[in-house]
Design an enzyme around this catalytic site. Structure first.
Site, PDB file in Angstrom:
ATOM      1  N   SER A 195       0.832  -1.199   0.000  1.00 45.16           N
ATOM      2  CA  SER A 195       0.000   0.000   0.000  1.00 45.16           C
ATOM      3  C   SER A 195       0.875   1.260   0.000  1.00 45.16           C
ATOM      4  O   SER A 195       1.715   1.430  -0.873  1.00 45.16           O
ATOM      5  CB  SER A 195      -0.947  -0.036   1.205  1.00 45.16           C
ATOM      6  OG  SER A 195      -1.945   0.941   1.098  1.00 45.16           O
ATOM      7  N   ASP A 461      -9.590  -3.560  -5.763  1.00 43.22           N
ATOM      8  CA  ASP A 461      -9.443  -4.500  -4.643  1.00 43.22           C
ATOM      9  C   ASP A 461     -10.248  -4.082  -3.414  1.00 43.22           C
ATOM     10  O   ASP A 461      -9.874  -4.378  -2.294  1.00 43.22           O
ATOM     11  CB  ASP A 461      -7.972  -4.660  -4.275  1.00 43.22           C
ATOM     12  CG  ASP A 461      -7.327  -3.356  -3.799  1.00 43.22           C
ATOM     13  OD1 ASP A 461      -8.042  -2.337  -3.687  1.00 43.22           O
ATOM     14  OD2 ASP A 461      -6.115  -3.349  -3.515  1.00 43.22           O
ATOM     15  N   HIS A 505       2.166   0.749 -25.338  1.00 44.04           N
ATOM     16  CA  HIS A 505       2.452   1.552 -24.151  1.00 44.04           C
ATOM     17  C   HIS A 505       1.343   2.584 -23.927  1.00 44.04           C
ATOM     18  O   HIS A 505       0.908   3.265 -24.852  1.00 44.04           O
ATOM     19  CB  HIS A 505       3.793   2.270 -24.298  1.00 44.04           C
ATOM     20  CG  HIS A 505       4.156   3.083 -23.089  1.00 44.04           C
ATOM     21  ND1 HIS A 505       4.574   2.517 -21.915  1.00 44.04           N
ATOM     22  CD2 HIS A 505       4.141   4.434 -22.875  1.00 44.04           C
ATOM     23  CE1 HIS A 505       4.818   3.467 -21.026  1.00 44.04           C
ATOM     24  NE2 HIS A 505       4.562   4.634 -21.589  1.00 44.04           N
TER      25      HIS A 505
END
Length: 633
Positions: A195, A461, A505
């Site tokens: 994190s 998440d 990219h």
């Protein structure tokens, strides 16, 4: 006899794995490999936001309660004192929002060592609920890692990066930690950051550029850092940071959102997690520093490319903040021509990630929120005018040989908010009226209504949106190998592989593979060719929560296998094979009730030991399983 058998098997397995992981010698003549004794590698752990214990460094008498604060008493996190002496606890936690100094009556400092990051609130009840890196360390012990090979580098997660160095000399100490590990064990280190710990490590790399002569910078990195595992990195920030700034996030603690907001806004580190645009960059302080001229503060601003103004929402799924503010004052003449409803109609303002990072939001609500001036002060002084670099700018690939970016995905994640005045005094003056979530293929509000925006096929998440987590896919080259495999142990029948997938990219790359229902997968994106001598990999773990990812046995298994693969002189590929995953520990063996035997008979057997209370507990690794890692070469 059963207990002795278990002890012998466990000892044999640990010794075998210890030799394999820690005692290997490398003979690979490749620039990407560390040349030397891999038993001398060290692990450096950099924890995330609120993941380090803070202890009191004051004597504070708390009235109306027998629980006072004395030196070295736990402050973060001691739920007992939080419940019984919340005002004292608040004094020990809060910082001055302008200069980041402690409260006059109490100060706290980060604890040191591994114990500072294992459990935040040790105890029979609270310990398991506040576990952070404890399971990670259990794996280290189980696989025979030496005690001096794992080093935690806790920090005061309330401070901005400049204050970390100014008050605690944190980055000087971190540099010494790497150099001490090299001198003590004779080899480079592996960095594990979670994190906000990744933001800390990124700042360290930029700080190091100014600390070391340019011609020695890359050499220092090669000598001291073998690999970098970026776990759950908020590479473009997290929307929860701005939610915490305007309304407060309690993290499940028994405090009000207003109290949580007061604390959060006193911590300058909250802005370190602010969302920002991928299209805007700051001045290159490194080149300015060595070009002979000091950068003028009024010139260190964001420079955005055309895409920022041509695309919607700064590349994010939607506007991050939508806030209602009272209507501006009007003249009496205009007031006569307006109905009462029109007069009372608030103005809805929307803000993109760029407008959060450059302070536009706080300037717009400055007249309606007393915290805005303080936030603008922190933003300019501690971030825009940072003497090293502006941390609220997009990441480039760290100049480290081996980079692994790991995150959870496919969970419902907050990406935007609607705020309105609550009618209450500060700090409860804003209320969230709606939340926008990213789900796979669409954006939905809290009520379930579909919202327009840049919805993608993959979500975040639960804490950090996918747009921010997946930024590291830009570090991959034009040709990428993709492998999707089940997270549990598997025989390889459900493994999908695509080689040399084209990757442009700046654009996302997604595995176009069929998933079986109710099966969690891990998707590997790997590139070892685009940058000579360097490897880059991205791991996506299905349904893995941001806060729990460091406790994931799947992540720890893959990490150990990759490191085991790296130490083998006979390794045939740059990355460990994903063709098969068998049990590595006794805990991985279980009872198959359908077949009435232990699953994975090749690796596991039924072996009862005194104290076993169920069949699965008696399933253990076979004595012959010591060579099971050889299949991963």
């Amino acid at each position: 006899m059963g207990a002795n058998s278990k002890s012998v098997t466990a000892s044999f397995t640990v010794i075998a794995v210890f030799f394999l992981i820690c005692g290997g010698r490398t003979a690979v003549e490749d620039e990407t490999e560390f040349h030397g004794d891999y038993s001398k590698l060290s692990g450096i752990i950099i924890p995330g936001f609120a993941s380090t214990q803070l202890r009191a460094w004051s004597i504070l008498d708390c009235p109306y309660t027998p629980l006072d604060f004395n030196p070295l008493d736990l402050v973060w996190l001691d739920t007992t004192k939080l419940l019984s002496a919340v005002n004292c606890w608040f004094k020990c936690m809060v910082l001055d929002p302008y200069n980041q100094t402690d409260h006059p009556e109490c100060k706290s400092r980060p604890d040191s060592g591994l114990s500072a990051i294992t459990e935040l609130d040790p105890g029979y009840i609270t310990g398991p609920l506040s576990t952070v890196w404890k399971e990670w360390l259990k794996w280290c012990v189980e696989f025979g890692i030496e005690a001096n090979a794992i080093v935690a580098v806790p920090y005061d997660w309330r401070l901005s990066p400049t204050k970390l160095e100014e008050r605690d000399l944190y980055f000087h100490k971190l540099k010494l930690t790497f150099e001490t590990a090299l001198k003590l064990r004779g080899g480079p280190s592996i960095v594990f950051a979670h994190s906000m710990g990744n933001n800390v490590f990124r700042y360290f790399l930029e700080w190091l550029r100014l600390e070391i002569a340019p011609k020695h910078y890359l050499k220092w990195l090669d000598q001291h850092i073998h690999a970098y595992f970026a776990v759950g990195a908020p590479l473009l920030g997290s929307v929860e940071a701005i939610k915490s700034t305007l309304s407060g996030v309690t993290f499940g603690l028994p405090v009000s959102e207003g109290t949580a907001r007061l604390l959060s806004n006193s911590f300058a580190s909250s802005l370190w997690l602010m969302p920002f645009s991928k299209n805007c960059k700051g001045d290159n302080t490194f080149w300015t520093h060595f070009s002979g001229g000091a950068a003028k503060k009024d010139k260190r601003v964001y420079h955005c490319d055309e895409e920022e103004y041509q695309s919607k929402y700064s590349g994010w799924p939607t506007n991050i903040i939508n806030i209602e503010i009272p209507s501006t004052s009007v003249t009496e003449t205009a007031l006569v021509n307006m109905t009462s409803m029109e007069c009372g109609l608030p103005t809805l303002l929307s803000f993109t990630a760029r407008e959060l990072a450059d302070g536009t939001l706080f300037k717009a609500i400055e007249d309606y929120d007393p915290d805005s001036k303080r936030m603008l002060h922190q933003l300019k002084k501690l971030y825009h005018d940072d003497p090293v670099f502006n941390p609220l700018t997009p990441w480039e690939r760290p100049p480290i040989k081996n980079v692994f970016c790991i995150y959870g995905a496919h969970l419902k994640t907050e990406v935007g908010y609607y705020f309105a005045p609550s009618g209450k005094p500060y700090p409860d003056n804003w209320i969230i009226t709606d939340i926008i979530y990213e789900t796979e293929g669409s954006l939905v509000s809290r009520s379930g209504t579909v919202v327009d925006g840049n919805a993608g096929p993959i979500t975040g998440d639960e804490t950090v949106p996918y747009h921010s987590l997946s930024w590291c896919k830009n570090w991959l080259g034009p040709k990428v190998n993709i492998t999707m495999a089940p997270q549990p142990e598997h025989d390889g029948s459900d493994v999908h592989v695509e080689l040399n997938v084209d990757h442009e990219h700046g654009s996302d790359i997604i595995a176009n593979m069929t998933k079986a229902p109710r099966v969690k997968y891990i998707t590997f994106y790997e590139d070892s060719e685009s940058i000579p001598g360097k490897r880059t990999a991205v791991w996506e773990l299905d349904k893995t929560n941001h806060r729990n990812i460091v406790r994931s046995p799947v992540l720890m298994r893959e990490l150990w296998l990759q490191m085991w693969h790296d130490i083998q002189p006979g390794a045939k590929s740059k990355f460990v094979t994903k063709a098969k995953r068998g049990p590595l520990r006794d805990a991985d063996c279980y009872w198959d009730y359908g077949k009435a035997c232990c699953a994975w008979q090749e690796y596991c057997e039924y072996r009862y030991s005194f104290g076993d209370v169920h069949l699965g507990q008696s399933c253990r690794l076979r004595n012959t399983s010591a060579n099971m890692l050889l299949q991963y070469i």
